[in-house]
Design a protein around this motif. Structure first.
Motif, PDB file in Angstrom:
ATOM      1  N   TRP A  40       0.844  -1.196   0.031  1.00 46.11           N
ATOM      2  CA  TRP A  40      -0.095  -0.068  -0.036  1.00 46.11           C
ATOM      3  C   TRP A  40       1.069   1.184  -0.110  1.00 46.11           C
ATOM      4  N   ASN A  43       2.648   1.704  -3.578  1.00 48.36           N
ATOM      5  CA  ASN A  43       1.698   2.065  -4.323  1.00 48.36           C
ATOM      6  C   ASN A  43       1.443   3.615  -4.171  1.00 48.36           C
ATOM      7  N   ASN A  44       1.252   4.121  -2.965  1.00 48.95           N
ATOM      8  CA  ASN A  44       1.299   5.627  -2.690  1.00 48.95           C
ATOM      9  C   ASN A  44       2.302   6.388  -3.043  1.00 48.95           C
ATOM     10  N   THR A 112       1.267  -1.070  -8.329  1.00 51.46           N
ATOM     11  CA  THR A 112       0.340  -2.258  -8.759  1.00 51.46           C
ATOM     12  C   THR A 112      -1.065  -2.115  -8.545  1.00 51.46           C
ATOM     13  N   ARG A 113      -1.679  -0.681  -8.380  1.00 52.70           N
ATOM     14  CA  ARG A 113      -2.915  -0.242  -8.187  1.00 52.70           C
ATOM     15  C   ARG A 113      -3.724   0.033  -9.406  1.00 52.70           C
ATOM     16  N   TYR A 114      -4.502  -0.580  -9.858  1.00 50.97           N
ATOM     17  CA  TYR A 114      -5.416  -0.291 -11.048  1.00 50.97           C
ATOM     18  C   TYR A 114      -6.338   0.831 -10.855  1.00 50.97           C
TER      19      TYR A 114
END
Length: 124
Positions: A40, A43-44, A112-114
């Motif tokens: 998380w 990704n941020n 990795t966040r769509y």
């Protein structure tokens, strides 16, 4: 009737074995939480990118559903960008259902966040 040496051994080992199993289970939960927080956070800290891409493949992974448990399905789509690199991103089922293999469009993602896919055609 007295205790045998085996009884003494079992009374000594069982509490240790029980504690080790408990510690492994708790350690596993802590590992999963730390790993999830790390992803998380990564990704941020990743840039939000918007690139032309093509939907190459779609797949699902279903777990559970036996007996009284409910099934849980996770949805994945592999996108190919102009450089030829591919990435598989997880998404919600309603977004997954709107995509077809071969779709062309603009992919938005962060690590990795769509984040979305704006379809503008299909490959011929």
């Amino acid at each position: 009737m007295g205790f045998s040496p085996f009884d003494d051994f079992m009374f000594g080992v069982m509490p240790i074995l029980g504690f080790l199993i408990f510690a492994l289970v708790i350690g596993g939960f802590i590992f999963i939480i730390i790993k999830g927080f790390g992803q998380w956070s990564a990704n941020n800290n990743s840039p939000r990118l918007t690139v032309p891409a093509q939907v190459k493949t779609k797949r699902t992974n279903t777990r559970g559903g036996g007996g009284d448990s409910s099934a849980r399905t996770t949805y994945y789509v592999t996108f190919q960008v102009e450089s030829g690199d591919r990435m598989e991103l997880q998404m919600y089922g309603n977004e997954y259902g709107m995509l077809a293999e071969g779709d062309l469009g603009i992919l938005t993602f962060q690590g990795t966040r769509y984040l979305g896919f704006e379809r503008n055609g299909t490959a011929e």
